[in-house]
Design a protein around this motif. Structure first.
Motif, mmCIF file in Angstrom:
data_model
loop_
_atom_site.group_PDB
_atom_site.id
_atom_site.type_symbol
_atom_site.label_atom_id
_atom_site.label_comp_id
_atom_site.label_asym_id
_atom_site.label_seq_id
_atom_site.Cartn_x
_atom_site.Cartn_y
_atom_site.Cartn_z
ATOM 1 N N ARG A 4 -9.188 10.401 -6.685
ATOM 2 C CA ARG A 4 -8.722 11.650 -7.291
ATOM 3 C C ARG A 4 -8.547 12.743 -6.238
ATOM 4 O O ARG A 4 -7.607 13.545 -6.311
ATOM 5 N N GLN A 5 -9.455 12.787 -5.257
ATOM 6 C CA GLN A 5 -9.324 13.772 -4.180
ATOM 7 C C GLN A 5 -8.054 13.530 -3.373
ATOM 8 O O GLN A 5 -7.330 14.471 -3.022
ATOM 9 N N LYS A 6 -7.777 12.271 -3.086
ATOM 10 C CA LYS A 6 -6.572 11.942 -2.318
ATOM 11 C C LYS A 6 -5.310 12.258 -3.117
ATOM 12 O O LYS A 6 -4.307 12.728 -2.555
ATOM 13 N N LEU A 7 -5.355 12.033 -4.416
ATOM 14 C CA LEU A 7 -4.201 12.354 -5.256
ATOM 15 C C LEU A 7 -3.954 13.862 -5.274
ATOM 16 O O LEU A 7 -2.797 14.307 -5.267
ATOM 17 N N ALA A 8 -5.020 14.646 -5.303
ATOM 18 C CA ALA A 8 -4.864 16.104 -5.260
ATOM 19 C C ALA A 8 -4.215 16.529 -3.950
ATOM 20 O O ALA A 8 -3.318 17.386 -3.936
ATOM 21 N N ASP A 9 -4.652 15.941 -2.834
ATOM 22 C CA ASP A 9 -4.045 16.264 -1.539
ATOM 23 C C ASP A 9 -2.576 15.861 -1.511
ATOM 24 O O ASP A 9 -1.732 16.580 -0.968
ATOM 25 N N LEU A 10 -2.281 14.705 -2.096
ATOM 26 C CA LEU A 10 -0.906 14.206 -2.091
ATOM 27 C C LEU A 10 0.017 15.106 -2.904
ATOM 28 O O LEU A 10 1.120 15.450 -2.449
ATOM 29 N N ALA A 24 5.283 -4.716 -1.526
ATOM 30 C CA ALA A 24 4.814 -3.334 -1.479
ATOM 31 C C ALA A 24 4.417 -2.933 -0.065
ATOM 32 O O ALA A 24 4.223 -3.781 0.815
ATOM 33 N N ARG A 25 4.295 -1.648 0.117
ATOM 34 C CA ARG A 25 3.759 -1.108 1.365
ATOM 35 C C ARG A 25 2.305 -0.735 1.130
ATOM 36 O O ARG A 25 1.995 0.024 0.211
ATOM 37 N N GLU A 26 1.433 -1.255 1.959
ATOM 38 C CA GLU A 26 0.002 -1.022 1.771
ATOM 39 C C GLU A 26 -0.474 0.125 2.656
ATOM 40 O O GLU A 26 -0.111 0.230 3.819
ATOM 41 N N VAL A 27 -1.284 0.988 2.067
ATOM 42 C CA VAL A 27 -1.913 2.093 2.786
ATOM 43 C C VAL A 27 -3.399 2.049 2.472
ATOM 44 O O VAL A 27 -3.782 2.033 1.299
ATOM 45 N N VAL A 28 -4.231 2.011 3.499
ATOM 46 C CA VAL A 28 -5.675 1.949 3.322
ATOM 47 C C VAL A 28 -6.255 3.351 3.473
ATOM 48 O O VAL A 28 -5.833 4.124 4.351
ATOM 49 N N ALA A 29 -7.205 3.704 2.623
ATOM 50 C CA ALA A 29 -7.819 5.017 2.649
ATOM 51 C C ALA A 29 -8.484 5.286 3.999
ATOM 52 O O ALA A 29 -9.132 4.405 4.579
ATOM 53 N N THR A 30 -8.312 6.499 4.491
ATOM 54 C CA THR A 30 -8.922 6.920 5.750
ATOM 55 C C THR A 30 -9.799 8.149 5.502
ATOM 56 O O THR A 30 -9.706 8.797 4.457
ATOM 57 N N VAL A 31 -10.647 8.472 6.477
ATOM 58 C CA VAL A 31 -11.534 9.618 6.322
ATOM 59 C C VAL A 31 -10.787 10.926 6.507
ATOM 60 O O VAL A 31 -11.248 11.983 6.074
ATOM 61 N N GLY A 58 -6.631 12.857 6.700
ATOM 62 C CA GLY A 58 -5.476 12.945 5.822
ATOM 63 C C GLY A 58 -4.307 12.079 6.225
ATOM 64 O O GLY A 58 -3.211 12.218 5.666
ATOM 65 N N GLU A 59 -4.514 11.169 7.167
ATOM 66 C CA GLU A 59 -3.413 10.330 7.630
ATOM 67 C C GLU A 59 -2.881 9.438 6.514
ATOM 68 O O GLU A 59 -1.676 9.184 6.430
ATOM 69 N N ASP A 60 -3.774 8.935 5.655
ATOM 70 C CA ASP A 60 -3.331 8.073 4.556
ATOM 71 C C ASP A 60 -2.426 8.832 3.590
ATOM 72 O O ASP A 60 -1.370 8.337 3.176
ATOM 73 N N ALA A 88 -0.657 11.546 4.249
ATOM 74 C CA ALA A 88 0.600 11.881 4.923
ATOM 75 C C ALA A 88 1.541 10.681 4.938
ATOM 76 O O ALA A 88 2.756 10.832 4.761
ATOM 77 N N THR A 89 0.987 9.490 5.146
ATOM 78 C CA THR A 89 1.814 8.281 5.151
ATOM 79 C C THR A 89 2.433 8.030 3.773
ATOM 80 O O THR A 89 3.621 7.721 3.654
ATOM 81 N N ILE A 90 1.623 8.187 2.725
ATOM 82 C CA ILE A 90 2.134 7.988 1.370
ATOM 83 C C ILE A 90 3.214 9.020 1.048
ATOM 84 O O ILE A 90 4.248 8.701 0.452
ATOM 85 N N ALA A 91 2.992 10.276 1.462
ATOM 86 C CA ALA A 91 3.967 11.338 1.197
ATOM 87 C C ALA A 91 5.300 11.022 1.856
ATOM 88 O O ALA A 91 6.368 11.230 1.251
ATOM 89 N N ARG A 92 5.267 10.516 3.080
ATOM 90 C CA ARG A 92 6.522 10.171 3.767
ATOM 91 C C ARG A 92 7.247 9.050 3.037
ATOM 92 O O ARG A 92 8.481 9.078 2.903
#
Length: 309
Positions: free
Chosen positions: A121-127, A247-254, A256-258, A260-264
């Motif tokens: 949920r935190q990552k979704l808020a950032d995204l 699919a394109r896989e993105v692994v959670a990071t500590v 915000g790189e994850d 930023a990658t999803i946003a791109r």
């Protein structure tokens, strides 16, 4: 200046033909306003100028002159002068994203503090802050899949709905990722705005990859693995699901790189098809003449200003 001269043109050049009747009206008005014209036929001009009091023909600014200037400006505005392009608002609209969120007991694991679900949920808020204005929808799944929210640009609503989800409110435990992805694809297809699917999950149950193969060829899918990297690397079923969906896989990071990658990758998702010529169009600039025309109209409030006919 060179670029201006090369690009300057009128969107509606046919409107410039209106200058001909405007000139005709001005000429008739000018002739009608000359009150001494008929006297020149019978009185010597040298004598006439001493007999006329307040000769309006000597005024530099007369009503019919002002009317002609206003008509010219109005005709230019209607013709649509332009010299630069702008993007169509339809082309600028961000493609929607359907968020498929796993809401199962495994998502309450605390190896990603506070829990995997909370971290998701935190990552979704950032995204959604990073992709402000992007329409996002929400599907929750465990043993069943449920549409929580269709795509909306209101990120607070999306985050509010996501924050209310927990495994305890799901009807059945399990992992029906294929059912959830299929439902997300149907929502995007019904919306006819293109878009992509963002799967947010920690693991994938055995057998889901087979069901997911039947969904290949649909909207592009990003699988956001919300689990420690060692858990993701050891999950063969997760890798099989990524392969089945292409699919394109993105692994959670500590950091915000994850996100930023999803946003791109969401930014690269195909949007609604734009008709030829609608993606970029010439900017309408004729409306800038409106204040000048309004200023000219103010002169008509001068006492005694009339146009004879």
């Amino acid at each position: 200046m060179t670029a201006f001269l090369e690009n300057f043109h009128f969107l509606r050049p046919w409107a410039l033909l209106l200058t001909l009747p405007a000139l005709g009206v001005w000429w008739v008005s000018q002739q009608a306003s000359d009150t001494t014209r008929r006297w020149r036929r019978v009185i010597d001009p040298e004598l006439l100028k001493h007999l006329v009091v307040g000769d309006r023909s000597r005024r530099l600014l007369q009503p019919h002159h002002l009317a002609l200037a206003g008509a010219f400006l109005a005709i230019l505005a209607v013709a649509g002068p332009t010299w630069q392009r702008e993007k169509s608002p339809f082309a600028e609209q961000a493609a929607p994203a359907m968020i498929v969120l796993k809401v199962a007991p495994t998502m309450t694991t605390t190896d990603l503090a506070p829990t995997r679900l909370d971290r998701a949920r935190q990552k979704l808020a950032d995204l959604l802050r990073l992709r402000d204005g992007m329409p996002a929808g929400l599907i929750a799944y465990s043993g069943t899949a449920h549409l929580v929210l269709p795509p909306t640009p209101d990120r607070d609503v999306v985050l509010g709905m996501a924050g209310a989800l927990s495994p305890s409110i799901m009807p059945r435990e399990g992992d029906q990722l294929a059912q959830a992805v299929k439902r997300a694809a149907e929502v995007l297809r019904d919306g006819s705005q293109g878009g992509s699917i963002l799967v947010v999950a920690d693991t994938v149950a055995p057998g889901q990859a087979t069901a997911l193969k039947a969904l290949a060829g649909g909207p592009p899918v990003i699988l956001f693995a919300v689990a420690p990297p060692q858990v993701v690397a050891a999950d063969a079923n997760l890798a099989a699901a990524v392969s089945a969906l292409d699919a394109r896989e993105v692994v959670a990071t500590v950091d915000g790189e994850d996100v930023a990658t999803i946003a791109r990758r969401l930014a690269d998702a195909p949007g609604a098809p734009v008709a030829a010529g609608d993606a970029v169009r010439w900017q309408e600039t004729g409306w800038w003449l409106s204040p000048v025309i309004a200023l000219l109209i103010l002169f008509w409030f001068r006492r005694g200003w009339v146009i004879a006919s």
